[in-house]
Design a protein around this motif. Structure first.
Motif, PDB file in Angstrom:
ATOM      1  N   VAL A  92     -32.684  38.030   0.995  1.00 24.94           N
ATOM      2  CA  VAL A  92     -32.723  37.523   2.363  1.00 24.94           C
ATOM      3  C   VAL A  92     -33.490  38.549   3.183  1.00 24.94           C
ATOM      4  O   VAL A  92     -33.140  39.733   3.169  1.00 24.94           O
ATOM      5  N   TYR A  93     -34.518  38.106   3.863  1.00 22.75           N
ATOM      6  CA  TYR A  93     -35.364  39.000   4.649  1.00 22.75           C
ATOM      7  C   TYR A  93     -34.986  38.895   6.124  1.00 22.75           C
ATOM      8  O   TYR A  93     -34.873  37.796   6.680  1.00 22.75           O
ATOM      9  N   TYR A  94     -34.818  40.062   6.732  1.00 25.00           N
ATOM     10  CA  TYR A  94     -34.426  40.139   8.132  1.00 25.00           C
ATOM     11  C   TYR A  94     -35.502  40.838   8.952  1.00 25.00           C
ATOM     12  O   TYR A  94     -36.028  41.882   8.545  1.00 25.00           O
ATOM     13  N   CYS A  95     -35.781  40.272  10.078  1.00 27.55           N
ATOM     14  CA  CYS A  95     -36.632  40.942  11.044  1.00 27.55           C
ATOM     15  C   CYS A  95     -35.789  41.978  11.782  1.00 27.55           C
ATOM     16  O   CYS A  95     -34.589  41.755  12.019  1.00 27.55           O
ATOM     17  N   ALA A  96     -36.394  43.105  12.123  1.00 28.43           N
ATOM     18  CA  ALA A  96     -35.635  44.171  12.761  1.00 28.43           C
ATOM     19  C   ALA A  96     -36.471  44.865  13.827  1.00 28.43           C
ATOM     20  O   ALA A  96     -37.702  44.866  13.747  1.00 28.43           O
ATOM     21  N   ALA A  97     -35.774  45.450  14.781  1.00 23.53           N
ATOM     22  CA  ALA A  97     -36.449  46.168  15.857  1.00 23.53           C
ATOM     23  C   ALA A  97     -35.853  47.560  16.006  1.00 23.53           C
ATOM     24  O   ALA A  97     -34.646  47.748  15.806  1.00 23.53           O
ATOM     25  N   ASP A  98     -36.696  48.499  16.347  1.00 27.46           N
ATOM     26  CA  ASP A  98     -36.206  49.849  16.648  1.00 27.46           C
ATOM     27  C   ASP A  98     -35.307  49.752  17.879  1.00 27.46           C
ATOM     28  O   ASP A  98     -35.614  49.026  18.831  1.00 27.46           O
ATOM     29  N   ASP A  99     -34.214  50.469  17.861  1.00 30.19           N
ATOM     30  CA  ASP A  99     -33.310  50.401  18.999  1.00 30.19           C
ATOM     31  C   ASP A  99     -33.713  51.367  20.112  1.00 30.19           C
ATOM     32  O   ASP A  99     -32.985  51.533  21.094  1.00 30.19           O
TER      33      ASP A  99
END
Length: 127
Positions: A92-99
């Motif tokens: 499962v691929y998740y998009c992520a962002a730097d916090d």
């Protein structure tokens, strides 16, 4: 912030897929972005990252030369082009962002700041 990943599917080894991530709730242009994945029965792992500007990228060794991360800040969208897919890319691929805004480095330490908000998209590669 919400990150909506899409574009997954069932493909054969050697095929290609392009994942997209639509960012809502805030402008993505000030934040480095990335992709994480979680293979079946394993922990979530880092795949690729891209800086908020100038297009600097960072990849885990397992996908170097096969995957390409890119972004279109005008569309608030991040992409992951996946070529020469292998069965071990199944996850499962998740998009992520730097916090944190305006931070990026080509290091595992930086990737620890990626946060995946939202649903992932399933990628299954058959042999």
């Amino acid at each position: 912030v919400q990150l909506q990943a899409s574009g997954g599917g069932l493909v054969q080894a050697g095929d290609s897929l392009r994942l997209s991530c639509e960012v809502s709730g805030r402008s993505s242009s000030d934040y480095a972005m990335g992709w994480l994945r979680q293979p079946p029965g394993k922990e979530r792992e880092f795949v690729a990252g891209i800086s908020w500007s100038h297009g600097r990228t960072y990849y885990t060794n397992a996908v170097k030369g096969r995957f390409t991360i890119s972004r279109d800040n005008a569309k608030n969208t991040v992409y992951l082009q996946m070529n020469s897919l292998k069965p071990e890319d199944t996850a499962v691929y998740y998009c992520a962002a730097d916090d944190r805004p305006r931070r990026f480095s080509q290091s595992i330490t930086w990737s620890n700041h990626l946060r995946a908000w939202g649903q992932g998209t399933q990628v299954t590669v058959s042999s």
